[in-house]
Scaffold this motif. Structure first.
Motif, mmCIF file in Angstrom:
data_model
loop_
_atom_site.group_PDB
_atom_site.id
_atom_site.type_symbol
_atom_site.label_atom_id
_atom_site.label_comp_id
_atom_site.label_asym_id
_atom_site.label_seq_id
_atom_site.Cartn_x
_atom_site.Cartn_y
_atom_site.Cartn_z
ATOM 1 N N LYS A 191 0.851 -1.180 0.000
ATOM 2 C CA LYS A 191 0.000 0.000 0.000
ATOM 3 C C LYS A 191 0.887 1.231 0.000
ATOM 4 O O LYS A 191 1.767 1.368 0.850
ATOM 5 C CB LYS A 191 -0.909 0.007 1.242
ATOM 6 C CG LYS A 191 -1.820 1.219 1.351
ATOM 7 C CD LYS A 191 -2.908 1.191 0.313
ATOM 8 C CE LYS A 191 -3.855 2.365 0.466
ATOM 9 N NZ LYS A 191 -4.900 2.354 -0.606
ATOM 10 N N THR B 155 0.574 5.358 0.065
ATOM 11 C CA THR B 155 -0.399 6.396 0.340
ATOM 12 C C THR B 155 0.323 7.720 0.588
ATOM 13 O O THR B 155 1.541 7.749 0.807
ATOM 14 C CB THR B 155 -1.258 6.028 1.563
ATOM 15 O OG1 THR B 155 -2.359 6.925 1.666
ATOM 16 C CG2 THR B 155 -0.447 6.094 2.846
ATOM 17 N N LYS B 156 -0.430 8.774 0.551
ATOM 18 C CA LYS B 156 0.149 10.083 0.840
ATOM 19 C C LYS B 156 -0.070 10.407 2.306
ATOM 20 O O LYS B 156 -1.077 10.001 2.919
ATOM 21 C CB LYS B 156 -0.506 11.144 -0.044
ATOM 22 C CG LYS B 156 -0.158 10.986 -1.510
ATOM 23 C CD LYS B 156 -0.774 12.110 -2.336
ATOM 24 C CE LYS B 156 -0.416 11.950 -3.806
ATOM 25 N NZ LYS B 156 -1.034 13.001 -4.638
ATOM 26 N N GLN C 297 -3.482 10.613 4.688
ATOM 27 C CA GLN C 297 -4.579 9.733 4.274
ATOM 28 C C GLN C 297 -4.789 8.631 5.296
ATOM 29 O O GLN C 297 -3.901 8.312 6.095
ATOM 30 C CB GLN C 297 -4.277 9.120 2.906
ATOM 31 C CG GLN C 297 -4.135 10.136 1.794
ATOM 32 C CD GLN C 297 -5.440 10.851 1.525
ATOM 33 O OE1 GLN C 297 -6.456 10.224 1.242
ATOM 34 N NE2 GLN C 297 -5.429 12.176 1.614
ATOM 35 N N ASN C 298 -5.972 8.029 5.247
ATOM 36 C CA ASN C 298 -6.276 6.880 6.093
ATOM 37 C C ASN C 298 -6.070 5.597 5.301
ATOM 38 O O ASN C 298 -6.332 5.563 4.092
ATOM 39 C CB ASN C 298 -7.723 6.934 6.573
ATOM 40 C CG ASN C 298 -8.015 8.166 7.414
ATOM 41 O OD1 ASN C 298 -7.103 8.823 7.913
ATOM 42 N ND2 ASN C 298 -9.284 8.479 7.553
ATOM 43 N N VAL C 299 -5.603 4.558 5.969
ATOM 44 C CA VAL C 299 -5.431 3.259 5.321
ATOM 45 C C VAL C 299 -6.004 2.173 6.219
ATOM 46 O O VAL C 299 -6.044 2.323 7.452
ATOM 47 C CB VAL C 299 -3.955 2.936 5.020
ATOM 48 C CG1 VAL C 299 -3.389 3.910 3.980
ATOM 49 C CG2 VAL C 299 -3.107 2.948 6.283
ATOM 50 N N THR D 59 -2.112 9.215 8.214
ATOM 51 C CA THR D 59 -0.808 8.561 8.161
ATOM 52 C C THR D 59 0.335 9.559 8.156
ATOM 53 O O THR D 59 0.232 10.670 7.619
ATOM 54 C CB THR D 59 -0.688 7.663 6.925
ATOM 55 O OG1 THR D 59 -1.032 8.422 5.754
ATOM 56 C CG2 THR D 59 -1.593 6.457 7.040
ATOM 57 N N SER E 253 5.517 4.195 7.848
ATOM 58 C CA SER E 253 6.001 3.295 6.799
ATOM 59 C C SER E 253 6.689 2.098 7.439
ATOM 60 O O SER E 253 7.627 2.253 8.228
ATOM 61 C CB SER E 253 6.982 4.025 5.877
ATOM 62 O OG SER E 253 6.336 5.068 5.187
ATOM 63 N N LEU F 193 3.525 -0.959 3.959
ATOM 64 C CA LEU F 193 2.969 0.390 3.831
ATOM 65 C C LEU F 193 4.079 1.386 3.557
ATOM 66 O O LEU F 193 5.077 1.412 4.284
ATOM 67 C CB LEU F 193 2.230 0.790 5.112
ATOM 68 C CG LEU F 193 1.753 2.242 5.171
ATOM 69 C CD1 LEU F 193 0.681 2.506 4.114
ATOM 70 C CD2 LEU F 193 1.239 2.596 6.561
ATOM 71 N N VAL G 241 4.412 5.501 3.103
ATOM 72 C CA VAL G 241 3.746 6.798 3.211
ATOM 73 C C VAL G 241 4.651 7.855 2.589
ATOM 74 O O VAL G 241 5.777 8.057 3.030
ATOM 75 C CB VAL G 241 3.454 7.150 4.681
ATOM 76 C CG1 VAL G 241 2.731 8.500 4.761
ATOM 77 C CG2 VAL G 241 2.624 6.059 5.339
#
Lengths: 114, 116
Positions: free
Chosen positions: B11, B13-14, B17-19, B82, B87, B113, B115
């Motif tokens: 995953k 993500t920026k 954001q929520n994950v 996040t 990460s 993850l 980020v």
């Protein structure tokens, strides 16, 4: 508190060499001790365990003996193979039970050359 | 026995954001654990469930983290807002969780993850 200290890696050996990876622990009470292995691209797998002092865990030619007097659980193998190349983690669970959270060491990368 | 599965495997993500990650344990395993592993370190415990009850949470599990196991089967781990420090590889493990028996935790492949 509970903690596990492993020897620093990486460890590089030739095939058929003898392997020792040192592991010492600090724990309240009498922990259970584990070695987990992580092969490239795979998840952690239990390699062996010991639940009380002087117990010896063994699997796939690997052995480790629970030494309460030295708070150690060193991993040994008499003759390593290329397929043993992986990251090895020593871990403990507290209180003499194998239930509950695990406390892991940092891991030791083993590379075996043919 | 299909083992512990985790989704997604990766995953990106920026920040902010929520994950949400999902873990499906081995069937009939009562205990489910979440760990986090950063590069060069061993896994660190986050939380665990006995059936649907969350029995222990690490201080590593800040208010931005929440885990559920609503029906005592699969579990989700959500990270809100996040941060780059989130990460890591998030690992799930399950075990039978029988008191008085020798228990073994079986780990899934993890969700990595990143980020940005």
């Amino acid at each position: 508190g509970n903690s596990v200290t492993q020897m620093e890696g990486p460890v590089t050996l030739s095939e058929e060499a003898f392997l020792t990876i040192n592991c010492t622990y600090t724990a309240t009470g009498y922990p259970s001790l584990f070695w987990y292995v992580q092969y490239p691209g795979e998840g952690l797998q239990l390699l062996l365990k010991a639940t009380k002092a002087d117990d010896k865990g063994s699997n796939k030619g690997f052995e480790a003996t629970y030494r309460k007097e030295t708070t150690s659980f060193h991993l040994e193998k008499g003759s390593v193979q290329v397929s043993d190349s992986a990251v090895y983690f020593c871990a403990l669970s507290e209180g003499g039970s194998t239930l509950g959270r695990l406390y892991f060491g940092r891991g030791t990368q083993l590379t075996v050359w043919p | 026995d299909t083992g512990v599965s985790q989704n997604p495997r990766h995953k990106i993500t920026k920040r902010g954001q929520n994950v949400t990650f999902r873990c499906d344990p081995i069937s009939e395993h009562n205990r489910l654990y979440w760990y986090r592993q950063t590069l060069g370190q061993g896994p660190e415990f986050l939380t665990y469930f006995q059936n649907e009850a969350q029995l222990e949470k690490s201080r590593l599990l800040s208010d931005r983290f929440s885990a559920e196991r609503p029906k005592g089967s699969f579990s989700t781990l959500e990270i809100q807002r996040t941060e780059q420090g989130d990460s890591a590889m998030y690992l799930c493990a399950s075990s039978l969780g029988l008191a008085g028996a020798t228990d073994t935790q079986y780990f899934g492949p993890g969700t990595r993850l990143t980020v940005l």
